[in-house]
Design a protein around this motif. Structure first.
Motif, PDB file in Angstrom:
ATOM      1  N   PHE A 162     -47.679 -56.230  96.213  1.00  0.00           N
ATOM      2  CA  PHE A 162     -48.584 -55.714  95.182  1.00  0.00           C
ATOM      3  C   PHE A 162     -48.314 -54.224  94.943  1.00  0.00           C
ATOM      4  O   PHE A 162     -49.167 -53.376  95.183  1.00  0.00           O
ATOM      5  CB  PHE A 162     -50.042 -55.921  95.595  1.00  0.00           C
ATOM      6  N   ARG A 163     -47.137 -53.921  94.457  1.00  0.00           N
ATOM      7  CA  ARG A 163     -46.805 -52.509  94.226  1.00  0.00           C
ATOM      8  C   ARG A 163     -47.477 -51.992  92.958  1.00  0.00           C
ATOM      9  O   ARG A 163     -47.899 -50.847  92.885  1.00  0.00           O
ATOM     10  CB  ARG A 163     -45.290 -52.340  94.138  1.00  0.00           C
ATOM     11  N   ARG A 164     -47.519 -52.826  91.922  1.00  0.00           N
ATOM     12  CA  ARG A 164     -48.175 -52.419  90.693  1.00  0.00           C
ATOM     13  C   ARG A 164     -49.669 -52.302  90.941  1.00  0.00           C
ATOM     14  O   ARG A 164     -50.208 -52.879  91.876  1.00  0.00           O
ATOM     15  CB  ARG A 164     -47.882 -53.448  89.595  1.00  0.00           C
ATOM     16  N   ASN A 165     -50.347 -51.580  90.075  1.00  0.00           N
ATOM     17  CA  ASN A 165     -51.778 -51.340  90.254  1.00  0.00           C
ATOM     18  C   ASN A 165     -52.556 -52.612  89.928  1.00  0.00           C
ATOM     19  O   ASN A 165     -53.108 -52.777  88.838  1.00  0.00           O
ATOM     20  CB  ASN A 165     -52.230 -50.187  89.346  1.00  0.00           C
ATOM     21  N   VAL A 166     -52.608 -53.524  90.887  1.00  0.00           N
ATOM     22  CA  VAL A 166     -53.330 -54.784  90.734  1.00  0.00           C
ATOM     23  C   VAL A 166     -54.441 -54.839  91.787  1.00  0.00           C
ATOM     24  O   VAL A 166     -54.179 -54.688  92.985  1.00  0.00           O
ATOM     25  CB  VAL A 166     -52.386 -56.000  90.903  1.00  0.00           C
ATOM     26  N   HIS A 167     -55.655 -55.065  91.325  1.00  0.00           N
ATOM     27  CA  HIS A 167     -56.787 -55.172  92.238  1.00  0.00           C
ATOM     28  C   HIS A 167     -56.855 -56.611  92.749  1.00  0.00           C
ATOM     29  O   HIS A 167     -57.025 -57.559  91.982  1.00  0.00           O
ATOM     30  CB  HIS A 167     -58.082 -54.798  91.519  1.00  0.00           C
ATOM     31  N   LEU A 202     -49.629 -58.341  81.961  1.00  0.00           N
ATOM     32  CA  LEU A 202     -50.963 -57.852  81.626  1.00  0.00           C
ATOM     33  C   LEU A 202     -51.937 -57.926  82.796  1.00  0.00           C
ATOM     34  O   LEU A 202     -53.043 -57.383  82.716  1.00  0.00           O
ATOM     35  CB  LEU A 202     -51.535 -58.658  80.456  1.00  0.00           C
ATOM     36  N   CYS A 203     -51.547 -58.573  83.872  1.00  0.00           N
ATOM     37  CA  CYS A 203     -52.469 -58.805  84.990  1.00  0.00           C
ATOM     38  C   CYS A 203     -52.674 -57.533  85.814  1.00  0.00           C
ATOM     39  O   CYS A 203     -51.717 -56.912  86.271  1.00  0.00           O
ATOM     40  CB  CYS A 203     -51.938 -59.917  85.884  1.00  0.00           C
ATOM     41  N   ASN A 204     -53.943 -57.154  85.995  1.00  0.00           N
ATOM     42  CA  ASN A 204     -54.268 -56.064  86.924  1.00  0.00           C
ATOM     43  C   ASN A 204     -55.436 -56.427  87.832  1.00  0.00           C
ATOM     44  O   ASN A 204     -55.994 -55.572  88.516  1.00  0.00           O
ATOM     45  CB  ASN A 204     -54.556 -54.766  86.170  1.00  0.00           C
TER      46      ASN A 204
END
Length: 286
Positions: A162-167, A202-204
């Motif tokens: 989960f490197r991208r800003n995903v909660h 688009l997923c965060n």
């Protein structure tokens, strides 16, 4: 008096023939049952039913041989797949080592980054091929272990980067719910669903929830990645099927479905307001 004796003789003959016919039919049914239990002993009787017995025997033997041939062919294909995957793995490892050496000397070249990404994809594909062959070759039932859903999701999420800003949100309800199944294979299924959500541009936000009723215990994974086109909803679990916006290989979700079904569960997907929801049901009645 003669006519009465003649009538009784005909009736006696009729009932004897009917009895004999039912007896031979039961013997034919027993023959089929014995052959199904791999007892291929052929009765040595000679009557009007003998031709039918012989035809049934030959048909059953042909079906057994065809089934054994199919199993042998499937096993050979699995072995070929494993062999190919292992052979792919060897040059990939060598190329990755060489690439790391080159990067030290030529770190500024963008072509090296492209090559590295392609090598990583090849390495991932070889891992998937090995997992697929292992899953397809698994004739024994999945392990039946008591699994805590919170531990399962935690273990599965550790392999997702989960490197991208995903909660990543996990409901507290998982802590108190348990299912029966094969921990490591089910973790593989959950990992593939999490990766599918995470890979949507688009997923965060990914949320994992669970609930239990008298019939089943469910695990739901939902995202806000925009959902799945209606025409793709029925195709998404097909092996090697890829949606136009996918960067994967079209294998992960198909593998997840196969794993869940081998653990006596079922998996469904639907669209929600801003994304997609995968629901895995584990039935409480075994």
């Amino acid at each position: 008096m003669i006519y009465i004796l003649w009538i009784f003789s005909l009736l006696g003959l009729y009932f004897w023939l009917e009895y004999r016919k039912k007896q031979r039919i039961n013997e034919l049914l027993q023959l089929i049952e014995n052959m199904n239990k791999k007892n291929y002993t052929m009765p040595m009787k000679q009557d009007d039913f003998s031709m039918l017995e012989d035809a049934l025997y030959k048909l059953f033997i042909a079906l057994v041989e065809a089934r054994e041939q199919t199993v042998d062919n499937a096993q050979r294909q699995i072995e070929y797949l494993e062999d190919i995957a292992h052979q792919i793995k060897t040059p990939i490892t060598s190329m990755q080592f060489s690439l790391e050496t080159i990067e030290v000397q030529e770190a500024s070249k963008s072509e090296l980054l492209i090559l590295k990404r392609q090598l990583l994809r090849l390495n991932t594909l070889s891992d998937i091929l090995l997992k697929l062959s292992s899953l397809d070759a698994k004739e024994d039932p999945m392990k039946k272990e008591t699994i805590n859903l919170a531990e399962l999701v935690e273990y599965a999420s550790e392999t997702v980067d989960f490197r991208r800003n995903v909660h990543f949100e996990v409901s507290d309800s998982l802590e108190t719910l348990f299912i029966e199944g094969d921990f490591y294979w089910l973790a593989e299924a959950v990992t593939n669903i999490l990766k599918n959500a995470y890979n949507r541009p688009l997923c965060n936000h990914i949320k994992v929830d669970s609930r239990r009723n008298p019939l089943f215990t469910s695990l739901t994974i939902q995202d806000n990645g925009g959902g799945i086109a209606r025409e793709n909803l029925k195709k998404i679990f097909r092996r090697f099927y890829k949606t136009p916006d996918s960067n994967g290989f079209g294998i992960g979700l198909a593998m997840a479905k196969s794993i869940v079904e081998k653990n006596k569960g079922e998996i469904n997907v639907s669209n929600i307001e801003n994304g997609a929801k995968f629901e895995i049901k584990f039935y409480n009645v075994t």
